[in-house]
Design a protein around this motif. Sequence first.
Motif, mmCIF file in Angstrom:
data_model
loop_
_atom_site.group_PDB
_atom_site.id
_atom_site.type_symbol
_atom_site.label_atom_id
_atom_site.label_comp_id
_atom_site.label_asym_id
_atom_site.label_seq_id
_atom_site.Cartn_x
_atom_site.Cartn_y
_atom_site.Cartn_z
ATOM 1 N N UNK A 390 0.874 -1.421 -0.097
ATOM 2 C CA UNK A 390 0.048 -0.117 -0.029
ATOM 3 C C UNK A 390 0.913 1.467 0.414
ATOM 4 N N UNK A 391 2.245 1.010 0.726
ATOM 5 C CA UNK A 391 3.181 2.165 0.988
ATOM 6 C C UNK A 391 3.443 2.371 -0.423
ATOM 7 N N UNK A 392 4.501 1.210 -1.489
ATOM 8 C CA UNK A 392 4.514 1.698 -2.247
ATOM 9 C C UNK A 392 3.637 1.873 -3.297
ATOM 10 N N UNK A 393 2.764 1.769 -3.434
ATOM 11 C CA UNK A 393 0.963 2.021 -4.612
ATOM 12 C C UNK A 393 1.287 4.080 -3.748
ATOM 13 N N UNK A 394 0.848 4.377 -2.616
ATOM 14 C CA UNK A 394 0.970 5.811 -1.893
ATOM 15 C C UNK A 394 2.574 7.071 -2.735
ATOM 16 N N UNK A 395 3.788 6.048 -2.269
ATOM 17 C CA UNK A 395 4.988 7.000 -3.241
ATOM 18 C C UNK A 395 4.843 6.474 -4.484
ATOM 19 N N UNK A 396 4.029 5.618 -5.525
ATOM 20 C CA UNK A 396 4.440 6.075 -6.479
ATOM 21 C C UNK A 396 3.129 6.982 -7.612
ATOM 22 N N UNK A 397 1.699 6.957 -6.875
ATOM 23 C CA UNK A 397 1.048 7.727 -6.584
ATOM 24 C C UNK A 397 1.557 9.605 -5.813
ATOM 25 N N UNK A 398 1.726 9.485 -4.963
ATOM 26 C CA UNK A 398 2.015 10.846 -4.817
ATOM 27 C C UNK A 398 4.034 11.279 -4.177
ATOM 28 N N UNK A 399 4.268 10.926 -4.953
ATOM 29 C CA UNK A 399 5.961 11.311 -4.295
ATOM 30 C C UNK A 399 6.072 13.011 -5.155
ATOM 31 N N UNK A 400 6.762 13.717 -4.468
ATOM 32 C CA UNK A 400 7.045 15.112 -4.761
ATOM 33 C C UNK A 400 5.862 15.616 -4.954
ATOM 34 N N UNK A 401 4.763 15.326 -3.674
ATOM 35 C CA UNK A 401 3.141 16.259 -3.687
ATOM 36 C C UNK A 401 3.078 15.813 -2.408
ATOM 37 N N UNK A 402 2.558 17.499 -1.762
ATOM 38 C CA UNK A 402 2.489 17.150 -0.590
ATOM 39 C C UNK A 402 0.655 16.377 -0.376
#
Length: 464
Positions: A390-402
């Motif tokens: 889930x965290x891997x998906x979260x990183x792919x979705x929101x990296x460089x974002x707040x």
Amino acid sequence: MRSHLKALLCIVLPFTAASYGIAEDLDKAPPSFAHLGRKAVFADFSHVGLSLSFDALNGKARARAVIEFEVREAGMPVFDMIPSAESVTLDGVAVDRSAVSAVKDPDKQSTVRVLSVDVVPNQKHTLEMVYDLSGKVTFSQGTVSAGFFMSDLSDREYWEQYAPTNFEFDQYAQTMSVEISGTDKRHEIFANGEVEELAMNKWQVSYPSYYSTSSFYFHLVKQGRFNVSRSTYQGLAAEIPLTVYSISQSNVSTGMQRLKEYMAELEGTYGAFAHPSFTAYITDSGGGMEYCGATVTSLWALGHETTHSWFARGVMPANGNAGWIDEAIASWRDDNYPRSNGPSRSPRMLGGFSPYKRFTTQDAYSYGADLISDFDSMVARSSDSGMKGVLRDMFATFKRQTITVQMFQGHMEQALGTSLQAFFDKYIYGRTNSGMVESRNAGWDVNWSHHPRPFTQEELLKIR
Ligand SMILES: [Zn+2]
């Protein structure tokens, strides 16, 4: 037809892009508030140009900042900067420096600067300020030491200590010109931006536009003060330049070797590193602090702080309420990813504080990490990869974002296919049937031998 369409696009596109820019950042800003019978409104910075002049002979540091910003509603712009401005100009017109006052927010959680001039919404404004920064710099025998270090565990300890900036919701580009006069000793800069040496003791540093107030890393020192190792890591998406520096050569050697191991581990678990480079300043003692692709840390906390380039400074908190998420994740990783048998603890407040609170609650480390273990057991019922996936998906979705806590809740609900409102109310927002649970700002139960503690002011002075 074609040229007509192109002309039309030229007119429409810049306006649309600017509108989206405002919507994304300011949607996560705290509410505007009444001040002096008028309205104080949060701003959206697009660029800050910072000029720093260090006079090594007379021990003086001067700064000039030019901020480009917009507001969405008419009112007096809110920003922050702890040093007092000596001169202020708005849109080319001089403003009395008393017009920039320090004001408590309505919940008395923090202090901000309000410029008591109403500005027009949806158009670019330029605020220029000159101020003294000598107290933030150590001058000694023709050398200059300026470590613009930060902390996220108490109020007003981000970039506002050194320059005008905003709350964490605002991502903006920053360009710094740096010049040292009055010495023939050569200096060097460690930073998480692109450093261009223009002449001896003269540089330009450019930081990426996704950075926010908690992202910037800047350390100016006499060349040769530190042992330095430079290498590259062949990452999944790019070759990543690595810099490790310390007073101690053994810290540098061990730090570089371990950093490469952590990069491999974290890319393997969460995906490709998100920043242009990684810089680690290894100290002999103390705790650690993370920046985007940078850290100041003792050796034992390097893994924790490197994890923060994925969560904290990769996926970035939009405010103090979201600050617990990354500490919980990094601590869960430090503990080697334990899986719980479900929540059975008394609720605490992690992310239900005032929208004006800017720093992370101490409960993020242990209590927060336990919650991630709970999520892991919930996710594991339907997915082999558990919370790590889930965290891997979260990183792919929101990296460089707040992200806000509500966005994290949404991501967890999507992963689990069910509402988590009751769970978040109880264990994160601190809402119970009998009212709000007490926040624990003062009572710490963090085991600092296990989690990196913040550096003390004395330590920061010593290592800068
Ligand atoms: Zn941490």
